[in-house]
Design a protein around this motif. Structure first.
Motif, mmCIF file in Angstrom:
data_model
loop_
_atom_site.group_PDB
_atom_site.id
_atom_site.type_symbol
_atom_site.label_atom_id
_atom_site.label_comp_id
_atom_site.label_asym_id
_atom_site.label_seq_id
_atom_site.Cartn_x
_atom_site.Cartn_y
_atom_site.Cartn_z
ATOM 1 N N ASP A 167 0.764 4.159 -2.658
ATOM 2 C CA ASP A 167 0.406 5.572 -2.705
ATOM 3 C C ASP A 167 1.561 6.550 -2.907
ATOM 4 O O ASP A 167 1.338 7.606 -3.530
ATOM 5 C CB ASP A 167 0.427 5.785 -1.115
ATOM 6 N N SER B 101 0.787 -1.178 0.036
ATOM 7 C CA SER B 101 -0.024 -0.032 -0.022
ATOM 8 C C SER B 101 0.864 1.340 0.027
ATOM 9 O O SER B 101 0.352 2.210 -0.541
ATOM 10 C CB SER B 101 -0.810 -0.109 1.094
ATOM 11 N N ARG B 102 1.955 1.345 0.714
ATOM 12 C CA ARG B 102 2.777 2.477 0.788
ATOM 13 C C ARG B 102 3.537 2.896 -0.584
ATOM 14 O O ARG B 102 3.568 3.845 -0.915
ATOM 15 C CB ARG B 102 3.847 2.250 1.844
ATOM 16 N N GLU C 78 -8.788 5.191 -7.854
ATOM 17 C CA GLU C 78 -7.856 6.587 -7.899
ATOM 18 C C GLU C 78 -7.116 7.024 -8.929
ATOM 19 O O GLU C 78 -7.231 8.133 -9.321
ATOM 20 C CB GLU C 78 -6.806 6.603 -6.504
#
Length: 374
Positions: free
Chosen positions: A209, A205-206, A239
């Protein structure tokens, strides 16, 4: 002839076992070869192993939690006093009736029951350590292993007399991908350098992002295949659609997970790879001769991904970017600095190939067969 594999249940254990199993079957064509696996319950691993004709035995094993919280302390105590002993007892029963000729352990907490029970039953045990810093399970099992296969030079803690440096076993099929097939699978447009960005078998996830923060800017110059992870895929895809211009949308190819067929073609198409620093990923990237940026997982046990990454980067084949410095535009500049410098790309590619050990699985398979047939 019976060989039992043992491991902790992650992709980092399962994929090397599959690679060795394939080499065993290729080298030894007699019908009496039987392959088994013992480890904690893992549906993903069970499916992959069953596809290779490897029968699995599920055995619980205690896990050491590194948190200092009271809950972690009591869970560790429970695992030490109850879960692990029960797992060893179950492994002892299975091994007693199965009577394998040897045990090959990939390490991890899930391998402890098999290796301890195997020791009691005097079954020969061989270890493989993927990382430059061995896990606690392999460090504990070292004392009764006949040989220890290692991936990195100067692997810590093990006595040199037991070490055989072979590299990390990789599936040979991953080296036979096709850019043409990748174009069809991912609907590649072409005309821009291709980045392959992965965060391990579950995504990251990091890393996702970070990429989303500079995605439109990156797509102005690159075409990107992005393994976002099953759990993160829908959020990332949603996104990205909001952030990306209509002109750049065809150059972004998010996927939840890359199976073996997809990843080999993605590897072939990629000009540059961004990944975590698990040993399996490093040795796959090296064998393909691909320049890379490695972003080690800071929570990895014994900090092994950081150690792996820097050991590999010392060869000149990769750049290490730790998460503390993982600022989107800094990352993008590092990629640009390399990918548009053909001399640097070639230098990194050659360094990767010099480090690579694509025959590790075959070497291990031949060693085990020689031991059993002597």
């Amino acid at each position: 002839m019976k060989i039992l594999f043992a491991g902790g249940g992650t992709g980092g254990h399962i994929f090397p076992i599959i690679a060795i199993a394939r080499e065993l079957r290729q080298s030894y064509t007699e019908k009496n070869l039987e392959l088994f696996y013992m480890g904690p319950q893992d549906r993903f691993g069970d499916v992959l192993l069953s596809q290779e004709g490897i029968k699995t035995f599920t055995v619980k094993a205690g896990k050491l939690r590194r948190s200092n919280s009271p809950a972690a302390f009591f869970q560790n105590l429970s695992d030490l006093l109850f879960v692990t002993p029960l797992g060893i007892c179950k492994a002892f029963k299975i091994l007693f009736f199965l009577s394998p000729d040897l045990i090959f352990s990939k390490g991890g907490y899930g391998a402890i029951p098999a290796t301890v029970a195997g020791r009691v039953l005097r079954i020969p045990v061989f270890l493989h350590e993927s990382d430059i810093v061995p896990g606690k399970a392999n460090r504990s099992a070292e004392k009764f292993a006949l040989e220890i296969f290692t991936s990195f030079p100067f692997t810590q803690y093990f006595p040199p007399k037991k070490i055989l440096l072979v590299g990390n076993p990789i599936r040979k099929r991953l080296l036979s991908g096709s850019r043409k097939e990748a174009t069809q699978i991912f609907q590649l447009v072409g005309g821009k350098p291709i980045l392959l960005i992965m965060g391990g078998s579950q995504g990251a996830s990091r890393m996702n992002d970070m990429l989303l923060g500079i995605l439109e800017e990156a797509l102005n110059q690159f075409e990107i295949i992005h393994q976002a992870g099953e759990a993160n895929f829908k959020a990332v895809e949603g996104e990205a659609k909001v952030m990306i211009s209509e002109a750049n949308l065809p150059y972004y190819h998010p996927v939840p997970f890359l199976d073996e067929n997809e990843i080999r073609h993605a590897y072939a198409a990629a000009d540059f790879i961004v990944n975590r620093a698990g040993s399996g990923s490093i040795f796959e990237i090296a064998s393909l001769g691909k320049p890379s940026i490695l972003i080690p997982l800071p929570e990895s046990a014994q900090n092994h991904q950081v150690e792996n990454a820097y050991a590999y980067a010392l060869t000149g084949a990769a750049i290490v970017l730790e998460e503390a410095n993982m600022r989107p535009h800094f990352f993008l500049e590092r990629v640009r600095d390399v990918i548009f410098d053909q001399a640097e790309m070639e230098r990194m590619s050659q360094a990767a190939l010099r480090f690579a050990k694509p025959d590790a699985a075959r070497i291990i398979a031949d060693y085990l067969l020689t031991y059993l047939l002597q």
